[in-house]
Structure formats: C-alpha cells, structure tokens
Motif scaffolding. Structure first.
Motif, PDB file in Angstrom:
ATOM      1  N   TYR B 137      31.552  38.853  50.082  1.00 46.59           N
ATOM      2  CA  TYR B 137      31.447  40.309  49.944  1.00 46.59           C
ATOM      3  C   TYR B 137      32.750  40.990  49.534  1.00 46.59           C
ATOM      4  N   ALA B 138      33.887  40.286  49.681  1.00 46.49           N
ATOM      5  CA  ALA B 138      35.175  40.941  49.398  1.00 46.49           C
ATOM      6  C   ALA B 138      35.520  40.824  47.918  1.00 46.49           C
ATOM      7  N   ALA B 139      34.693  41.399  47.069  1.00 44.27           N
ATOM      8  CA  ALA B 139      34.921  41.326  45.629  1.00 44.27           C
ATOM      9  C   ALA B 139      36.033  42.300  45.240  1.00 44.27           C
ATOM     10  N   PRO B 140      36.746  42.003  44.143  1.00 43.96           N
ATOM     11  CA  PRO B 140      37.796  42.926  43.696  1.00 43.96           C
ATOM     12  C   PRO B 140      37.237  44.330  43.512  1.00 43.96           C
ATOM     13  N   GLY B 141      37.962  45.308  44.008  1.00 45.19           N
ATOM     14  CA  GLY B 141      37.544  46.697  43.871  1.00 45.19           C
ATOM     15  C   GLY B 141      36.580  47.175  44.944  1.00 45.19           C
ATOM     16  N   SER B 142      36.059  46.250  45.748  1.00 44.68           N
ATOM     17  CA  SER B 142      35.122  46.686  46.788  1.00 44.68           C
ATOM     18  C   SER B 142      35.887  47.335  47.937  1.00 44.68           C
ATOM     19  N   ARG B 143      35.130  48.078  48.738  1.00 48.42           N
ATOM     20  CA  ARG B 143      35.749  48.757  49.880  1.00 48.42           C
ATOM     21  C   ARG B 143      35.500  47.934  51.138  1.00 48.42           C
ATOM     22  N   VAL B 144      36.592  47.621  51.803  1.00 45.87           N
ATOM     23  CA  VAL B 144      36.490  46.795  53.008  1.00 45.87           C
ATOM     24  C   VAL B 144      37.073  47.562  54.190  1.00 45.87           C
ATOM     25  N   VAL B 145      36.315  47.583  55.281  1.00 48.06           N
ATOM     26  CA  VAL B 145      36.832  48.182  56.511  1.00 48.06           C
ATOM     27  C   VAL B 145      37.043  47.083  57.539  1.00 48.06           C
ATOM     28  N   LEU B 146      38.240  47.071  58.096  1.00 50.11           N
ATOM     29  CA  LEU B 146      38.584  46.120  59.140  1.00 50.11           C
ATOM     30  C   LEU B 146      38.531  46.878  60.462  1.00 50.11           C
ATOM     31  N   MET B 147      37.597  46.465  61.313  1.00 49.98           N
ATOM     32  CA  MET B 147      37.497  47.098  62.632  1.00 49.98           C
ATOM     33  C   MET B 147      38.360  46.320  63.609  1.00 49.98           C
ATOM     34  N   GLY B 148      39.515  46.863  63.908  1.00 46.66           N
ATOM     35  CA  GLY B 148      40.415  46.200  64.846  1.00 46.66           C
ATOM     36  C   GLY B 148      41.672  45.719  64.152  1.00 46.66           C
ATOM     37  N   ALA B 149      42.823  46.159  64.641  1.00 46.23           N
ATOM     38  CA  ALA B 149      44.111  45.719  64.103  1.00 46.23           C
ATOM     39  C   ALA B 149      44.798  44.842  65.132  1.00 46.23           C
ATOM     40  N   GLY B 150      44.055  43.904  65.677  1.00 44.14           N
ATOM     41  CA  GLY B 150      44.643  42.914  66.578  1.00 44.14           C
ATOM     42  C   GLY B 150      45.165  41.746  65.763  1.00 44.14           C
ATOM     43  N   LEU B 221      30.466  54.269  57.639  1.00 43.24           N
ATOM     44  CA  LEU B 221      30.869  54.173  59.035  1.00 43.24           C
ATOM     45  C   LEU B 221      31.172  55.562  59.581  1.00 43.24           C
ATOM     46  N   ALA B 222      30.474  55.922  60.661  1.00 44.72           N
ATOM     47  CA  ALA B 222      30.793  57.173  61.350  1.00 44.72           C
ATOM     48  C   ALA B 222      31.970  56.894  62.276  1.00 44.72           C
ATOM     49  N   CYS B 223      33.015  57.722  62.155  1.00 40.74           N
ATOM     50  CA  CYS B 223      34.239  57.469  62.921  1.00 40.74           C
ATOM     51  C   CYS B 223      34.664  58.725  63.674  1.00 40.74           C
ATOM     52  N   GLU B 224      35.502  58.515  64.660  1.00 41.83           N
ATOM     53  CA  GLU B 224      36.046  59.624  65.428  1.00 41.83           C
ATOM     54  C   GLU B 224      37.512  59.324  65.683  1.00 41.83           C
ATOM     55  N   PRO B 225      38.449  60.221  65.402  1.00 33.48           N
ATOM     56  CA  PRO B 225      38.263  61.589  64.946  1.00 33.48           C
ATOM     57  C   PRO B 225      38.346  61.743  63.426  1.00 33.48           C
ATOM     58  N   VAL B 226      38.300  60.679  62.640  1.00 33.69           N
ATOM     59  CA  VAL B 226      38.435  60.845  61.185  1.00 33.69           C
ATOM     60  C   VAL B 226      37.062  60.948  60.534  1.00 33.69           C
ATOM     61  N   ASP B 227      37.047  61.313  59.256  1.00 31.04           N
ATOM     62  CA  ASP B 227      35.786  61.448  58.510  1.00 31.04           C
ATOM     63  C   ASP B 227      35.114  60.089  58.332  1.00 31.04           C
ATOM     64  N   ASP B 228      33.857  60.135  57.914  1.00 34.09           N
ATOM     65  CA  ASP B 228      33.115  58.906  57.632  1.00 34.09           C
ATOM     66  C   ASP B 228      33.881  58.057  56.605  1.00 34.09           C
ATOM     67  N   ILE B 229      33.722  56.728  56.731  1.00 34.70           N
ATOM     68  CA  ILE B 229      34.389  55.823  55.797  1.00 34.70           C
ATOM     69  C   ILE B 229      33.316  54.960  55.128  1.00 34.70           C
ATOM     70  N   ASP B 230      33.384  54.832  53.786  1.00 36.54           N
ATOM     71  CA  ASP B 230      32.438  53.994  53.052  1.00 36.54           C
ATOM     72  C   ASP B 230      32.948  52.560  52.993  1.00 36.54           C
ATOM     73  N   ALA B 231      32.019  51.619  52.986  1.00 36.41           N
ATOM     74  CA  ALA B 231      32.428  50.216  52.958  1.00 36.41           C
ATOM     75  C   ALA B 231      31.374  49.341  52.290  1.00 36.41           C
ATOM     76  N   ASP B 232      31.843  48.315  51.585  1.00 38.57           N
ATOM     77  CA  ASP B 232      30.954  47.267  51.070  1.00 38.57           C
ATOM     78  C   ASP B 232      30.940  46.071  52.004  1.00 38.57           C
ATOM     79  N   LEU B 233      32.006  45.916  52.759  1.00 38.04           N
ATOM     80  CA  LEU B 233      32.128  44.828  53.736  1.00 38.04           C
ATOM     81  C   LEU B 233      32.825  45.384  54.971  1.00 38.04           C
ATOM     82  N   VAL B 234      32.280  45.050  56.122  1.00 38.26           N
ATOM     83  CA  VAL B 234      32.934  45.425  57.381  1.00 38.26           C
ATOM     84  C   VAL B 234      33.294  44.130  58.108  1.00 38.26           C
ATOM     85  N   VAL B 235      34.575  43.980  58.431  1.00 45.94           N
ATOM     86  CA  VAL B 235      35.015  42.816  59.192  1.00 45.94           C
ATOM     87  C   VAL B 235      35.314  43.281  60.619  1.00 45.94           C
ATOM     88  N   VAL B 236      34.570  42.694  61.557  1.00 47.96           N
ATOM     89  CA  VAL B 236      34.701  43.102  62.958  1.00 47.96           C
ATOM     90  C   VAL B 236      35.683  42.162  63.645  1.00 47.96           C
TER      91      VAL B 236
END
Lengths: 159, 418
Positions: B137-150, B221-236
């Motif tokens: 899913y992590a194709a060039p140009g796609s939007r990826v959201v990483l949930m967690g900066a551990g 992705l509905a987030c708090e306190p920031v605005d919604d974020i669009d994603a093609d891939l979400v890595v949890v």
C-alpha cells in the motif's frame, strides 16, 4: 596458540600511527576518524590509552545480533562482522559493554576490530610496542577478561 | 525428556540450540505459528527499505539449521496449556505433550480501541506478513499515517519516506518515543522529522478510521485536536504487549507478562518463560519488568534452556536498553534514564547539531543514560551501568562535562588517576 592484542598504555606516546594504519588497512585512507582502534588522551596526566575490541569470550555483540551477521573466526578468535548479513540495526553497539563495535553511518553497517586476519596493522605500526600481538596466555589481557565477566548476567549463564 | 518451546523468535531459537547442545539425548520441539522460517522482527525495517530481501531477516541462514540439529518443528498456534496434564492444545493439529515447557511467544502489537482498524490498508508493523502489506500500500505519492511514534513507528519512518510517500505521524504522548526518550530528546527527534518533511502531531489522538469516499484517499482519520487526516495506508504502531492469551486457565501467574523467578521458571514448576513474554527482574530497580528487546531475548532464551536441562543457572535480571534510528538520527537509552530519587543528573544539549547526552547517577555509579547523535563507544554506558562501577572522582568530571564518558570509563577501569 591463539594470539591477542596486548596494550601497554604506559608505552604509548599518542603518535596515532595505529589509528592511521587501521584506517588505511580497512578503509584505504589515512583517516584516524575511521580507525577501529582509538587512542584516548588524558591531558592532565600526559597519558595515552589505545583502546579496541578484546575479542572477549562472551561475544556480547555476536549473541545480540538478530541476523547472525557476527561470527567467530576460529583461526584468530576474532569476532567478525559479515557486511552482507549486517542490516545496520545497531543492537550490538549497545549490547557490547566495552563500546568497541560501532555504527558507520556511511556504510550503514557496524565495524569492529577483526585482528586484520591475524596480522594486525596497528601492532605493526606501533613504534614503541605499546600495542603488541602476542600469545593470549599470560598477558595482562586477563584484566580485561575479568572486567568482562563483571558485566555478569550473560557470563553467569554460561555454566 | 521432551522439551517443548512455544515461539520461534530469537528467545525460542536460542533456547532450542542451547537445549540441543547441553542435552543431546533429549527431544526438542519448537512450535511457531508463522509460516516463514524463524526470522527477526528487528530486521523488518530493513526489509521495508529494500536493503534486504525476506531471507535477510532470517535468524539462521542455513535453511536446514534446525533440522540438522534434530529439532522438531511444528507450525501451529497453541490455543491452550494444560499444566497438570502437561499437554498443549494446538489449532487444527494433534495435542502435544511435554516434560519441560518454554513460553517464548514474544509480544503482540497493541490494538488501540478505535473504530475501523480491521480493514485492508490498516496494518500493524510486526510480522513479515504485515511488512508485505505495508509494501503493497505504500506506493510513491500515497498518503501514509503512522499511528504512534514509539520505537517501531520511528524505525520504519526511513523506509516509508524512502518509498516516496507523504507521511504523517500521530502520537498520543507529548513527544516522540516517550517510553525511551525524555522531553528534550523526544522534542529534538520531532524537530528532526519536521525538517525532513514529515508531519508530526504529538499530544494527538486518532478517534476513528473511516473508509474514504470515491475519488479520494482510501481512509479519513478523525483526530483530536487536529483536523481530519486523509490516508491510503495506516500503520498502527501503538506499542506491544506480551502474548499470553493462550495461557488463560493454565494456572500460570501472569502480571504484565509471565512472572518468572531468578531461574526463569514460572509459577508452575517445569514451565519457563523467556524473551518478551517473561516478566523478570529489572536489576536496576529491583522491580519486576518486561524488557522486550533482542539482547534480553537471546540471554533469557539461553538461561531458561540451561535451567530446563537441569543446570541451575541464575538470571541476574535485565535492563532496558534501546538504540533507534529515526530518519538517520540515532538515539540510545539505557536503564533508569528518567533518574532515581536522591540521584544526580547532568545533561548537555546542542540543539542545532542534534546532539544530546544525559547521565543519571546514584551516588558515584551510573544508573541510566540517554544519547542523541552519538555512535562512538555508546556501549560503555552499558558496561558502566551493569558493572555498577564506582566512578570515584570521575563522577565529578562527568557532572562538569558528560561528553567525557569514554575518558571516565577508561579512567575508572584502567587505573588512571583522573
């Protein structure tokens, strides 16, 4: 008889020939920053301490490696990094309690002393015999070994 | 004697090898629930960045290694441990009996209580199968959201950025890698990432993941306190916890993980635990702790195996230690980096150079450390902490300049006056 590097800090003049020789041997360049042996300076005492891997029996680096990239050279006793297998995860660099295996950000691999295959360039380059390559038995090398065993939970596990 | 090991990661494989070596006559059986040969999760980030193929993640490179050692292998999931009958129930396979048992089932990724995690394109980064999905899913140009900066989130950022994705990181904590880095270093890592073009939102929660509408990205992705974020891939990547679900009803005491004594034996005699699964002693704090790290997995796997084959071997506890590479910025933490009551602390920060070192002392002994941007001789920090070496006058030198750690180490160990 296996041999080991024997370091006599009191003979070291801080000339850094060992660092130059090591860097040239392994990296093809005379650049002390790339040396696997480092000479530390104690300014207040006018004292120099060359320092590198003791090829310890515990081989913390080897047992911590998740990809079997560190192996024992049976001929020299050196713990060898296989670049083709090292992924650069650096776990060995925090596992080695001597700090003698380090990450090279240029290559993305770790580097350590490999005893130059049994003919260490640092010992050959040292003009004062502060670094010698001699029979492992009966040297002050045991002092470093004793220090290794104090970092104790792994050695204790080797019944 | 029949030794059975559940879990084919570093702890399980090290234990199997040790058992074979120490007890050549015994039967050794290794049960793993993944289809691949034993591999290292530590290597997955390098698979994601194409530095290695899947084979490069394997723990042992000889494909017949375990066969040559005569170690039996079963690919199945253990669903239940019957301690009294000394028997394991397997998913879709016959039960397996044991004389001695090692629980080395590692960790499972934590699944946060959020709607929408169970859909293709939302993946953990834990198994090779997860990694294959991320690659897909992590194709060039796609939007990826990483949930967690551990740890895991940070260590895969480089691979994701190298794939040319537009990366956004959402972290609940107030800084990056909060379980490993303090405020100063966690914030510096965040600044480093922002400079590399990664969006980072700390102190931010994901509330839910909705499938996107036609024409847009796959998810919103509905987030708090920031605005919604669009994603093609979400890595949890919300952390991991010991995998102990199959032990329900076994009578084995579970805390965070399987509680073990100094010989790595659980509350049920003959059943041992190693690696991420075991909750042993943190010898720094004297408290029980789970240290889900590679060196501890190998050490406890070996020690548990020695005890299993009748060589009483005390495990002296373990310490937290981590090294992390976040888009090329290398951070290290050891032991009680957060400090101890009545202890002393010193740090040196160079924000513009992204360099930091913090040392924690109890009297004249080092008990914890954090470094950022250091790659030379960091291991001596472990040596100093674990040997509890009295630093004597070198402590004062370090309080004045903590970057002199290597001098202090040599000075305190090699009889220089200092």
């Amino acid at each position: 008889m296996q041999r080991s590097l024997y370091i006599s800090p009191d003979k070291c003049t801080g000339c850094l020939q060992c660092e130059m020789a090591c860097s040239f041997e392994h990296e093809g360049t005379f650049n002390p920053a790339k040396s696997r042996i480092k000479v530390f300076t104690f300014h207040s005492e006018g004292r120099f301490v060359p320092y590198t891997c003791t090829q310890c029996d515990e081989a913390w680096c080897k047992s911590a490696c998740p990809t079997e990239a560190i192996s024992l050279d049976a001929a020299t006793g050196a713990k060898m990094v296989n670049d083709a297998l090292c992924v650069g995860c650096k776990v060995c660099t925090i596992a080695c309690p001597f700090g003698t295996i380090n990450y090279n950000s240029v290559t993305g691999k770790v580097i350590k002393c490999d005893l130059c295959g049994g003919d260490p360039a640092c010992a050959k380059a040292c003009p004062t015999q502060a670094i010698t390559y001699i029979d492992a038995e009966g040297t002050g090398y045991d002092r470093m070994r004793a220090w290794a065993s104090r970092t104790d939970n792994q050695s204790a596990a080797r019944a | 004697m029949r030794h059975v090991i559940i879990g084919a990661g570093p702890a399980g494989v090290t234990a199997a090898e040790t058992l074979r070596k120490q007890d050549p006559a015994a039967e050794v059986v290794l049960i793993g629930d993944e289809p691949e040969p034993a591999y290292s999760r530590m290597a997955i980030p390098y698979y994601l960045s194409n530095k290695i193929g899947e084979r490069g993640t394997y723990l042992r490179h000889d494909p017949d290694h375990l066969d040559k050692l005569g170690i039996g292998q079963i690919q199945s999931r253990v669903t239940r441990v019957d301690s009294a009958a000394k028997q394991l129930q397997l998913a879709g396979a016959d039960p397996v009996g044991f004389d001695r048992l090692l629980l080395a089932t590692g960790s499972n990724p934590i699944k946060p209580p959020i709607q929408g995690l169970d859909q293709p394109g939302v993946h953990h980064c834990w198994t090779l199968e997860d990694a294959r999905n991320i690659v897909k899913y992590a194709a060039p140009g796609s939007r990826v959201v990483l949930m967690g900066a551990g740890f895991i989130g940070c260590i895969i950022m480089e691979a994701l950025v190298a794939r040319g994705v537009k990366l956004t990181v959402v972290e609940m904590g107030d800084r990056m890698v909060p379980r490993m880095m303090d405020q100063a270093s966690g914030n510096l890592i965040k600044q480093w990432c922002l400079n590399k073009g990664v969006d980072v939102h700390t102190s931010t929660r994901v509330l839910g993941i909705e499938a996107g509408r036609n024409g847009g990205t796959r998810f919103r992705l509905a987030c708090e306190p920031v605005d919604d974020i669009d994603a093609d891939l979400v890595v949890v990547a919300a952390g991991v916890k010991p995998a102990t679900g199959y032990l329900e009803g076994s009578g084995i005491e579970i805390g965070q993980g399987v509680v073990v004594n100094d010989f790595l034996e659980s509350s049920v005699p003959g059943i041992y635990a190693a690696g991420d699964t075991c909750e042993g002693m943190d010898w720094g704090t004297g408290q029980r702790a789970v240290h889900a790290i590679q060196p501890v997995a190998a050490e406890t796997g070996r020690t548990a195996a020695l005890n299993m084959c009748g060589q009483p071997t005390r495990h002296h506890g373990s310490m937290a230690m981590n090294v992390l590479d976040t888009l090329g910025l290398i951070s290290v933490s050891y032991g009680q980096w957060m400090g101890v009551d009545g202890g002393d602390e010193v740090h040196r920060l160079d924000e513009s150079a992204y360099r930091y070192i913090k040392l924690q002392f109890q009297e004249d002994r080092l008990v914890g450390a954090i470094t950022l941007g250091m790659t030379e001789h960091v291991g001596v920090l472990r040596g100093l902490i674990q040997t509890r070496l009295p630093l004597g006058r070198w402590k004062q030198h370090l309080m004045e300049d903590p970057t002199r750690i290597m001098e202090a180490y040599l000075g305190a160990t090699q009889m220089t006056v200092g």
